[in-house]
Design a protein around this motif. Structure first.
Motif, PDB file in Angstrom:
ATOM      1  N   TYR A 304      61.878  59.960  82.268  1.00 40.21           N
ATOM      2  CA  TYR A 304      62.517  60.572  81.104  1.00 40.21           C
ATOM      3  C   TYR A 304      63.805  59.866  80.711  1.00 40.21           C
ATOM      4  N   ASP A 305      64.543  59.281  81.665  1.00 45.56           N
ATOM      5  CA  ASP A 305      65.793  58.621  81.302  1.00 45.56           C
ATOM      6  C   ASP A 305      65.916  57.204  81.846  1.00 45.56           C
ATOM      7  N   HIS A 306      64.875  56.711  82.529  1.00 47.79           N
ATOM      8  CA  HIS A 306      64.970  55.359  83.063  1.00 47.79           C
ATOM      9  C   HIS A 306      63.569  54.748  83.224  1.00 47.79           C
ATOM     10  N   THR A 307      63.564  53.454  83.447  1.00 45.42           N
ATOM     11  CA  THR A 307      62.343  52.734  83.798  1.00 45.42           C
ATOM     12  C   THR A 307      62.465  52.255  85.229  1.00 45.42           C
ATOM     13  N   LEU A 308      61.438  52.490  86.009  1.00 44.44           N
ATOM     14  CA  LEU A 308      61.400  51.994  87.384  1.00 44.44           C
ATOM     15  C   LEU A 308      60.641  50.670  87.404  1.00 44.44           C
ATOM     16  N   LEU A 309      61.301  49.627  87.892  1.00 41.70           N
ATOM     17  CA  LEU A 309      60.645  48.334  88.092  1.00 41.70           C
ATOM     18  C   LEU A 309      60.512  48.125  89.596  1.00 41.70           C
ATOM     19  N   ASP A 310      59.273  48.165  90.069  1.00 43.07           N
ATOM     20  CA  ASP A 310      58.959  48.097  91.502  1.00 43.07           C
ATOM     21  C   ASP A 310      58.308  46.749  91.782  1.00 43.07           C
ATOM     22  N   GLN A 336      66.256  51.346  75.422  1.00 40.41           N
ATOM     23  CA  GLN A 336      66.968  52.615  75.315  1.00 40.41           C
ATOM     24  C   GLN A 336      67.103  53.338  76.651  1.00 40.41           C
ATOM     25  N   ARG A 337      66.464  52.843  77.703  1.00 38.09           N
ATOM     26  CA  ARG A 337      66.514  53.505  79.008  1.00 38.09           C
ATOM     27  C   ARG A 337      67.229  52.642  80.042  1.00 38.09           C
ATOM     28  N   GLY A 338      67.859  53.304  81.001  1.00 35.50           N
ATOM     29  CA  GLY A 338      68.374  52.591  82.149  1.00 35.50           C
ATOM     30  C   GLY A 338      67.230  52.071  82.995  1.00 35.50           C
ATOM     31  N   VAL A 339      67.545  51.223  83.979  1.00 32.76           N
ATOM     32  CA  VAL A 339      66.517  50.614  84.818  1.00 32.76           C
ATOM     33  C   VAL A 339      66.911  50.753  86.284  1.00 32.76           C
ATOM     34  N   ILE A 340      65.954  51.199  87.094  1.00 31.72           N
ATOM     35  CA  ILE A 340      66.100  51.190  88.548  1.00 31.72           C
ATOM     36  C   ILE A 340      65.131  50.166  89.108  1.00 31.72           C
ATOM     37  N   CYS A 341      65.639  49.225  89.874  1.00 37.16           N
ATOM     38  CA  CYS A 341      64.802  48.199  90.507  1.00 37.16           C
ATOM     39  C   CYS A 341      64.628  48.539  91.978  1.00 37.16           C
ATOM     40  N   SER A 342      63.401  48.415  92.437  1.00 38.09           N
ATOM     41  CA  SER A 342      63.085  48.707  93.827  1.00 38.09           C
ATOM     42  C   SER A 342      62.114  47.664  94.341  1.00 38.09           C
ATOM     43  N   GLY A 343      62.137  47.405  95.648  1.00 35.75           N
ATOM     44  CA  GLY A 343      61.171  46.472  96.209  1.00 35.75           C
ATOM     45  C   GLY A 343      61.697  45.740  97.419  1.00 35.75           C
ATOM     46  N   GLN A 344      60.888  44.841  97.920  1.00 34.88           N
ATOM     47  CA  GLN A 344      61.223  44.030  99.092  1.00 34.88           C
ATOM     48  C   GLN A 344      61.359  42.587  98.626  1.00 34.88           C
ATOM     49  N   LEU A 345      62.585  42.165  98.400  1.00 31.14           N
ATOM     50  CA  LEU A 345      62.854  40.888  97.755  1.00 31.14           C
ATOM     51  C   LEU A 345      64.017  40.183  98.429  1.00 31.14           C
ATOM     52  N   PRO A 346      64.067  38.846  98.353  1.00 28.60           N
ATOM     53  CA  PRO A 346      65.230  38.133  98.883  1.00 28.60           C
ATOM     54  C   PRO A 346      66.465  38.406  98.024  1.00 28.60           C
ATOM     55  N   LEU A 347      67.642  38.270  98.624  1.00 28.29           N
ATOM     56  CA  LEU A 347      68.874  38.592  97.904  1.00 28.29           C
ATOM     57  C   LEU A 347      69.050  37.755  96.646  1.00 28.29           C
ATOM     58  N   TRP A 348      68.667  36.475  96.697  1.00 25.12           N
ATOM     59  CA  TRP A 348      68.864  35.639  95.524  1.00 25.12           C
ATOM     60  C   TRP A 348      68.012  36.128  94.355  1.00 25.12           C
ATOM     61  N   PHE A 349      66.851  36.749  94.649  1.00 23.76           N
ATOM     62  CA  PHE A 349      66.032  37.274  93.559  1.00 23.76           C
ATOM     63  C   PHE A 349      66.644  38.551  93.002  1.00 23.76           C
ATOM     64  N   TRP A 350      67.274  39.361  93.846  1.00 24.93           N
ATOM     65  CA  TRP A 350      68.004  40.519  93.342  1.00 24.93           C
ATOM     66  C   TRP A 350      69.106  40.072  92.385  1.00 24.93           C
ATOM     67  N   ALA A 351      69.793  38.981  92.748  1.00 24.14           N
ATOM     68  CA  ALA A 351      70.829  38.455  91.861  1.00 24.14           C
ATOM     69  C   ALA A 351      70.237  38.014  90.527  1.00 24.14           C
ATOM     70  N   ALA A 352      69.058  37.372  90.577  1.00 29.74           N
ATOM     71  CA  ALA A 352      68.390  36.941  89.350  1.00 29.74           C
ATOM     72  C   ALA A 352      67.983  38.146  88.498  1.00 29.74           C
ATOM     73  N   LEU A 353      67.497  39.213  89.139  1.00 25.95           N
ATOM     74  CA  LEU A 353      67.143  40.428  88.404  1.00 25.95           C
ATOM     75  C   LEU A 353      68.364  41.019  87.709  1.00 25.95           C
ATOM     76  N   ALA A 354      69.483  41.060  88.415  1.00 29.07           N
ATOM     77  CA  ALA A 354      70.709  41.616  87.830  1.00 29.07           C
ATOM     78  C   ALA A 354      71.101  40.855  86.572  1.00 29.07           C
ATOM     79  N   ARG A 355      71.034  39.538  86.642  1.00 26.24           N
ATOM     80  CA  ARG A 355      71.414  38.735  85.483  1.00 26.24           C
ATOM     81  C   ARG A 355      70.397  38.837  84.352  1.00 26.24           C
ATOM     82  N   ALA A 356      69.147  39.056  84.693  1.00 26.47           N
ATOM     83  CA  ALA A 356      68.103  39.127  83.674  1.00 26.47           C
ATOM     84  C   ALA A 356      68.193  40.402  82.843  1.00 26.47           C
ATOM     85  N   TYR A 357      68.628  41.519  83.457  1.00 32.21           N
ATOM     86  CA  TYR A 357      68.528  42.808  82.772  1.00 32.21           C
ATOM     87  C   TYR A 357      69.861  43.464  82.415  1.00 32.21           C
ATOM     88  N   HIS A 358      70.962  43.099  83.042  1.00 33.94           N
ATOM     89  CA  HIS A 358      72.165  43.935  82.942  1.00 33.94           C
ATOM     90  C   HIS A 358      72.720  44.036  81.525  1.00 33.94           C
TER      91      HIS A 358
END
Length: 402
Positions: A304-310, A336-358
């Motif tokens: 209802y208020d966010h998208t989950l990217l797993d 229009q929605r916030g995003v919650i990212c979840s998963g099993q990923l290396p730290l550098w990919f988390w950094a890439a996700l942050a830059r891609a969506y923030h």
């Protein structure tokens, strides 16, 4: 900058038990407290799971993830070898050819396991051509008795009965572990200094020693409320390298978002220093996202208020190729929605996700199992602040067919 850390190539043709020997030696060294990494320089998807899992499951997964031996794969292996952050055992198999030679040259020592004179001569030629120091030259027998014929200067002998799912034990493994241990023994302080000297940026943030509450250099337990003060200490508009064991994904993500688009690198225990790639978006058809060629799969689910990217690594994939991942397309998410990212990923990919969506969504949060919550790492929404905890339980992973 060349590394002084050794890389011991363990080479031999298929069906000699080379990977079983590699895994058994790896386990023995781990039992002895020798910090190192077993790197599989083979595109067959084998990892520790291959030796530890049920036979039927292993056979199914291995058939799904087996890759091709290509120039791109060889280049990736050489790149990883050049920036190795630990002493490595390097499991190399197959029929040696011109694509193997750069990998041989990137190593420092060698252990050979072969089954006949013709194959032995071919592998020995590659070892000598690459200038590797030969530590052991072993003959493989499917059935028989293991024995040592010579201990110095090269360990020579026979290894028998190497079977998947069974650890090799006995005098040959004991001798190999004894011979290789002095090469691999490095202290934690020495390893840290070597790694920092290899950082691809002049400014290195040692996150496990950077306490936003005081100037202590002891490792800290990060808390989301520390994020605003932490980011005050992080320089902008300059290339950065992030180092530190035990750093949570939301700390790395917050720094990545705050410092974009300045160059950023993240230390990974298996890959060494990884430059955080820029990832583009494309529209997603359906909620399932499957990138088999990059080793990833995931789901984008609207709430209802966010998208989950797993996101998850595919079965049998031990690590992502950071160079190839830079070509990948992430799913475009609702603006229009916030995003919650979840998963099993290396730290550098988390950094890439942050830059891609923030910049594209009202707020971005990363799930942290230890907190049983998602942590807001960037926000343009007054109702969500940096460091806020969002109670969150990941959905059960959907089983897919490949």
């Amino acid at each position: 900058m060349p590394t002084i850390l050794p890389a011991v190539l363990i080479g031999g043709p298929p069906h000699t038990g080379k990977s079983v020997l590699s895994y058994s030696l790896h386990q023995r060294l781990r039992e002895n407290g020798i910090e190192h990494y077993l790197y599989r320089a083979c595109p067959d998807g084998e990892g520790d799971w291959f030796h530890e899992g049920p036979t039927d499951l292993v056979r199914m997964i291995r058939a799904d993830v087996r890759g091709a031996w290509t120039p791109a794969f060889s280049q990736m292996v050489c790149r990883h070898l050049a920036q190795r952050p630990l002493p490595w055992l390097v499991d190399v198999g197959g029929k040696p050819g011109f694509l193997d030679e750069p990998i041989f040259r990137a190593c420092t020592h060698a252990i050979l396991l072969t089954s006949n004179e013709e194959i032995h001569a071919r592998w020995l030629m590659l070892v000598e051509r690459a200038g590797l120091q030969l530590l052991a030259d072993l003959h493989s027998e499917e059935i028989g008795t293991s024995s040592i014929a010579a201990e110095a200067p090269v360990v020579r002998g026979t290894v028998a009965n190497l079977r998947r799912g069974e650890l090799a034990i006995g005098e040959v493994i004991d001798m190999l572990a004894e011979r290789i241990t002095p090469l691999l023994q490095f202290g934690q302080t020495e390893l840290r200094q070597i790694r920092l000297s290899q950082a691809p940026a002049e400014r290195v943030l040692e996150l496990d020693r950077l306490n936003p509450e005081n100037t202590s250099t002891t490792q800290i337990d990060w808390h989301p409320a520390q994020l605003p003060r932490l980011l005050e200490q992080v320089p902008r508009d300059t290339a950065l390298a992030l180092y530190g064991g035990g750093t949570p994904n939301w700390v790395v993500g917050a720094i990545a978002a705050a410092t974009a688009p300045a160059p950023l690198a993240q230390f990974a225990i298996r890959q060494g220093w990884v430059r955080v790639p820029s990832l583009a978006h494309e529209l997603l058809e359906g909620d399932h996202w499957h990138e088999a060629s990059y080793g990833l799969e995931g789901w984008a689910r609207a709430s209802y208020d966010h998208t989950l990217l797993d996101l998850f690594l595919l079965p049998g994939v031990d690590e992502l190729d950071d160079a190839r991942v830079a070509e990948m397309r992430l799913p475009a998410l609702p603006l229009q929605r916030g995003v919650i990212c979840s998963g099993q990923l290396p730290l550098w990919f988390w950094a890439a996700l942050a830059r891609a969506y923030h910049r594209n969504v009202p707020w971005l949060a990363f799930y942290q199992p230890k907190l049983n919550s998602a942590v807001v790492i960037a926000s343009h929404d007054q109702t969500k602040r940096l460091g806020d905890l969002l109670p969150f339980t990941p959905l059960e992973r959907t089983k897919t067919s490949h």
